[in-house]
Design a protein around this motif. Structure first.
Motif, PDB file in Angstrom:
ATOM      1  N   CYS A  13       0.909  -1.163   0.045  1.00 52.71           N
ATOM      2  CA  CYS A  13       0.074  -0.055  -0.179  1.00 52.71           C
ATOM      3  C   CYS A  13       0.948   1.324  -0.012  1.00 52.71           C
ATOM      4  O   CYS A  13       2.135   1.109   0.588  1.00 52.71           O
ATOM      5  CB  CYS A  13      -0.858   0.017   1.342  1.00 52.71           C
ATOM      6  N   GLU A  14       0.336   2.435  -0.489  1.00 61.44           N
ATOM      7  CA  GLU A  14       1.056   3.534  -0.566  1.00 61.44           C
ATOM      8  C   GLU A  14       0.157   4.261   0.330  1.00 61.44           C
ATOM      9  O   GLU A  14      -1.401   4.534   0.066  1.00 61.44           O
ATOM     10  CB  GLU A  14       1.232   4.206  -1.840  1.00 61.44           C
ATOM     11  N   SER A  15       0.734   5.337   1.381  1.00 57.57           N
ATOM     12  CA  SER A  15      -0.157   6.194   2.157  1.00 57.57           C
ATOM     13  C   SER A  15       0.368   7.498   1.926  1.00 57.57           C
ATOM     14  O   SER A  15       1.414   7.725   2.130  1.00 57.57           O
ATOM     15  CB  SER A  15      -0.272   5.746   3.443  1.00 57.57           C
ATOM     16  N   GLU A  16      -0.565   8.290   1.556  1.00 58.58           N
ATOM     17  CA  GLU A  16      -0.448   9.784   1.572  1.00 58.58           C
ATOM     18  C   GLU A  16      -0.711  10.644   2.646  1.00 58.58           C
ATOM     19  O   GLU A  16      -1.955  10.685   2.756  1.00 58.58           O
ATOM     20  CB  GLU A  16      -0.633  10.355  -0.086  1.00 58.58           C
ATOM     21  N   HIS A  17       0.161  11.437   3.107  1.00 60.55           N
ATOM     22  CA  HIS A  17      -0.535  12.328   4.213  1.00 60.55           C
ATOM     23  C   HIS A  17      -0.867  13.599   3.527  1.00 60.55           C
ATOM     24  O   HIS A  17      -0.540  14.341   2.798  1.00 60.55           O
ATOM     25  CB  HIS A  17       1.010  12.872   4.964  1.00 60.55           C
ATOM     26  N   SER A  18      -2.530  13.916   4.066  1.00 57.21           N
ATOM     27  CA  SER A  18      -3.209  14.782   3.563  1.00 57.21           C
ATOM     28  C   SER A  18      -2.392  16.194   3.519  1.00 57.21           C
ATOM     29  O   SER A  18      -2.775  16.868   2.461  1.00 57.21           O
ATOM     30  CB  SER A  18      -4.493  14.800   4.019  1.00 57.21           C
ATOM     31  N   ASP A  19      -2.022  16.728   4.556  1.00 56.61           N
ATOM     32  CA  ASP A  19      -1.185  18.128   4.632  1.00 56.61           C
ATOM     33  C   ASP A  19      -0.182  18.096   3.881  1.00 56.61           C
ATOM     34  O   ASP A  19       0.089  19.347   3.585  1.00 56.61           O
ATOM     35  CB  ASP A  19      -1.349  18.338   6.391  1.00 56.61           C
ATOM     36  N   SER A  20       0.587  17.411   4.003  1.00 59.13           N
ATOM     37  CA  SER A  20       2.011  17.629   3.468  1.00 59.13           C
ATOM     38  C   SER A  20       2.130  16.754   2.106  1.00 59.13           C
ATOM     39  O   SER A  20       3.210  17.154   1.290  1.00 59.13           O
ATOM     40  CB  SER A  20       3.092  17.102   4.493  1.00 59.13           C
ATOM     41  N   THR A  22       3.357  13.803   1.909  1.00 55.88           N
ATOM     42  CA  THR A  22       4.540  12.780   1.986  1.00 55.88           C
ATOM     43  C   THR A  22       3.934  11.447   1.827  1.00 55.88           C
ATOM     44  O   THR A  22       2.612  11.047   2.456  1.00 55.88           O
ATOM     45  CB  THR A  22       5.186  12.965   3.469  1.00 55.88           C
ATOM     46  N   CYS A  23       4.466  10.564   1.311  1.00 57.28           N
ATOM     47  CA  CYS A  23       4.221   9.327   0.861  1.00 57.28           C
ATOM     48  C   CYS A  23       5.057   8.226   1.686  1.00 57.28           C
ATOM     49  O   CYS A  23       6.053   8.105   1.759  1.00 57.28           O
ATOM     50  CB  CYS A  23       4.030   8.873  -0.337  1.00 57.28           C
ATOM     51  N   ILE A  24       4.491   7.081   2.410  1.00 55.79           N
ATOM     52  CA  ILE A  24       5.201   6.157   2.787  1.00 55.79           C
ATOM     53  C   ILE A  24       4.592   4.565   2.099  1.00 55.79           C
ATOM     54  O   ILE A  24       3.152   4.835   1.770  1.00 55.79           O
ATOM     55  CB  ILE A  24       4.994   5.854   4.276  1.00 55.79           C
ATOM     56  N   GLY A  34       4.274 -11.451   2.229  1.00 52.05           N
ATOM     57  CA  GLY A  34       4.691  -9.956   1.668  1.00 52.05           C
ATOM     58  C   GLY A  34       6.241 -10.035   1.233  1.00 52.05           C
ATOM     59  O   GLY A  34       6.805 -11.060   1.286  1.00 52.05           O
ATOM     60  N   GLN A  35       6.458  -9.039   0.572  1.00 57.55           N
ATOM     61  CA  GLN A  35       7.866  -8.836   0.261  1.00 57.55           C
ATOM     62  C   GLN A  35       8.825  -8.387   1.298  1.00 57.55           C
ATOM     63  O   GLN A  35      10.048  -8.527   1.367  1.00 57.55           O
ATOM     64  CB  GLN A  35       7.975  -7.589  -1.016  1.00 57.55           C
ATOM     65  N   GLY A  36       8.361  -7.658   2.439  1.00 57.26           N
ATOM     66  CA  GLY A  36       9.049  -7.330   3.479  1.00 57.26           C
ATOM     67  C   GLY A  36      10.093  -6.181   3.264  1.00 57.26           C
ATOM     68  O   GLY A  36      11.182  -6.020   3.723  1.00 57.26           O
ATOM     69  N   ALA A  37       9.606  -5.482   2.089  1.00 55.12           N
ATOM     70  CA  ALA A  37      10.672  -4.527   1.491  1.00 55.12           C
ATOM     71  C   ALA A  37      10.345  -2.823   2.091  1.00 55.12           C
ATOM     72  O   ALA A  37      10.897  -2.023   1.543  1.00 55.12           O
ATOM     73  CB  ALA A  37      10.352  -4.370   0.078  1.00 55.12           C
ATOM     74  N   ALA A  38       9.309  -3.022   3.074  1.00 51.24           N
ATOM     75  CA  ALA A  38       8.961  -1.774   3.662  1.00 51.24           C
ATOM     76  C   ALA A  38       8.446  -2.109   5.065  1.00 51.24           C
ATOM     77  O   ALA A  38       8.224  -3.089   5.168  1.00 51.24           O
ATOM     78  CB  ALA A  38       8.069  -0.993   2.763  1.00 51.24           C
ATOM     79  N   PHE A  39       8.050  -0.917   5.887  1.00 54.17           N
ATOM     80  CA  PHE A  39       7.642  -1.322   6.857  1.00 54.17           C
ATOM     81  C   PHE A  39       6.370  -2.304   6.788  1.00 54.17           C
ATOM     82  O   PHE A  39       5.492  -1.670   5.856  1.00 54.17           O
ATOM     83  CB  PHE A  39       7.099  -0.047   7.783  1.00 54.17           C
TER      84      PHE A  39
END
Length: 136
Positions: A13-20, A22-24, A34-39
Motif C-alpha cells: 500500500c501507499e499512504s499519502e499524508h493529506s497536509d504534506s 508525504t508518502c510511505i 509479503g515482500q518485506g521491502a517496507a514497514f
C-alpha cells in the motif's frame, strides 16, 4: 482527512499524508506472504509508539528546558501467532545526556509512558519500556 491509502498490488500500500503530501509504503511481512521491502502495518503501529514518546517528551520538555536532541528509541515488535496480532512492543529509549536530574528523569519517563499512542494501545499489548541515560 488524515491520509489517503491506495492498495498498489502484491500486498503493498501507499499512504499519502493529506497536509504534506508525504508518502510511505507498507508491505506485508515476509512471514505473511509479503515482500518485506517496507514497514509492515504492524511495524508502523509499533514504531509510532517510540515516535510519539520522543515527540511528546520534546514538546512538553521544551517549557522545562529539557533538551533530548540526539535521543533514540529502538523498537522490537513481538507477534502473537494465533490470533495474529501484536503481543508486545519493547522500547529501548536512549538519551545522550547523562546529566538529567532525578526530577527531569521522572518527567521524561512519565511523559513517555503517557504519550497519546501509549494511552491508545489496547491493554492486551504488553509495553516493555527501558530508559538509558548518557548513551546512544
Amino acid at each position: 482527512m488524515t491520509a489517503k491509502i491506495i492498495y498498489l498490488a502484491h500486498l503493498r500500500c501507499e499512504s499519502e499524508h493529506s497536509d504534506s503530501g508525504t508518502c510511505i509504503l507498507s508491505d506485508a511481512p515476509k512471514d505473511n506472504y509479503g515482500q518485506g521491502a517496507a514497514f509492515s502495518p504492524t511495524d508502523l503501529y509499533a514504531t509510532s509508539l517510540g515516535q510519539c514518546m520522543l515527540t511528546t517528551i520534546a514538546i512538553l520538555g521544551k517549557s522545562k528546558n529539557i533538551n533530548i536532541e540526539g535521543a533514540c528509541c529502538y523498537i522490537t515488535k513481538k507477534m502473537n501467532p494465533s490470533p495474529r496480532k501484536i503481543a508486545e512492543i519493547i522500547c529501548e529509549l536512549q538519551f545522550t545526556s547523562a546529566g538529567y536530574s532525578d526530577t527531569e528523569k521522572q518527567f521524561i519517563e512519565k511523559t513517555a509512558l503517557n504519550c497519546p499512542v501509549a494511552l491508545s494501545l489496547h491493554p492486551d499489548i504488553k509495553k516493555t519500556v527501558h530508559f538509558q541515560y548518557g548513551k546512544v
